[in-house]
Design an enzyme around this catalytic site. Sequence first.
Site, PDB file in Angstrom:
ATOM      1  N   SER A  91      67.090  48.245 -60.393  1.00  0.00           N
ATOM      2  CA  SER A  91      67.245  46.801 -60.569  1.00  0.00           C
ATOM      3  C   SER A  91      68.656  46.424 -60.157  1.00  0.00           C
ATOM      4  O   SER A  91      69.621  47.032 -60.626  1.00  0.00           O
ATOM      5  CB  SER A  91      67.003  46.403 -62.032  1.00  0.00           C
ATOM      6  OG  SER A  91      67.549  45.127 -62.300  1.00  0.00           O
ATOM      7  N   GLY A  92      68.770  45.425 -59.283  1.00  0.00           N
ATOM      8  CA  GLY A  92      70.096  44.997 -58.855  1.00  0.00           C
ATOM      9  C   GLY A  92      70.904  44.358 -59.967  1.00  0.00           C
ATOM     10  O   GLY A  92      72.072  44.700 -60.179  1.00  0.00           O
ATOM     11  N   GLY A 259      68.135  41.174 -57.955  1.00  0.00           N
ATOM     12  CA  GLY A 259      68.591  41.916 -56.787  1.00  0.00           C
ATOM     13  C   GLY A 259      67.441  42.424 -55.946  1.00  0.00           C
ATOM     14  O   GLY A 259      67.475  42.339 -54.709  1.00  0.00           O
TER      15      GLY A 259
END
Length: 347
Positions: A91-92, A259
Amino acid sequence: MSGELTLKLIDTHAGGDVSRIVVGGIDPLPGTTVREQMVYLRDDADGLRKLLLSEPYGIPEMSVDLIVPATNPLAEAGYIIMEVMGYPIYSGSNTICTATALLESGMIPKQEGHQRFVLESPAGLVQIEAEVVNGVVEAITCGGLPSYIDSYRETIHVPSIGNVTYSIAYSGGFYALVDARALGFSLTLEEESRLSLCAYAIVEAIQAKGGFSHYTLGDVGPLPFLHFMGPEEQVGDGFYRSRSATYVHPGVICRSTTGTGTSARLALMHHEGRIQPGDKLETVSLRNTGFIGELISVRQEGPHQVVENTITGKSYVLARSEIVVNCHDPMVDCGGLHHILTSERGS
């Protein structure tokens, strides 16, 4: 025995998405890699995720990131991502928050100016670049997962909506990408609940058609995410901007554009021949927060053009705290949790 234990947390947010960084109170997890430790949490200790994302401690819109020792000598630390839908391998926004918390807490010493280091996620090693100005972490750039288009401009009939055209991208999870205007949305905050209902209906319909297979990972489960795309405007040489919204779970539209959602957009824009390596896209959320994705390079993997990319954003520290976990509290479920809680008493 009082049944009262503590967890040490650093609460952060990036683009409005709150990530609770667990920095103490959990015993070492079994596993020779961070990915194996994630699988252990998922299968044998899911109580930590449920505890911190449910009442009375949290809400489903939040995320949790557990700091663990890195298993790769190149990395400074490892982290495991927990969200309401489960355990994404990447996960960004969570990576940006985790990197910021590690720096602001001193777990990774800050260096004024431009700083590089490596973290270990369940997806593997992640390159981090931090910009530190007057001792404050002003920006984090992290490598996005290699992203590609799996299906392009397919159509499905969705009850109560009609025919919907969508593309499928992989960017750490499979995303349905849909044109917001074609569905009657301007991507304003007032539309949030309707966006969630619309996304749920589309995702349910696509899931009913069948799953998707990654070219190396194989079956990664049913389609979880949908990204609403607003019109793109060119605001500079090789720099684009678009309003966006990302759906991740029934009732949950992310506060940020995410992201991985931004990485998925880069893959689609390149697939359509509209951006090249070095170009950037800023995705802007319903709350007017944004992430900037940059297309770094493209390579061919079988039938797929795979986009290497980075995501840049800023995270803010909200709180440093110890929360009390009292297993005698009828509101607290310690099932799937008690065996990994450090047995030290909070003072």
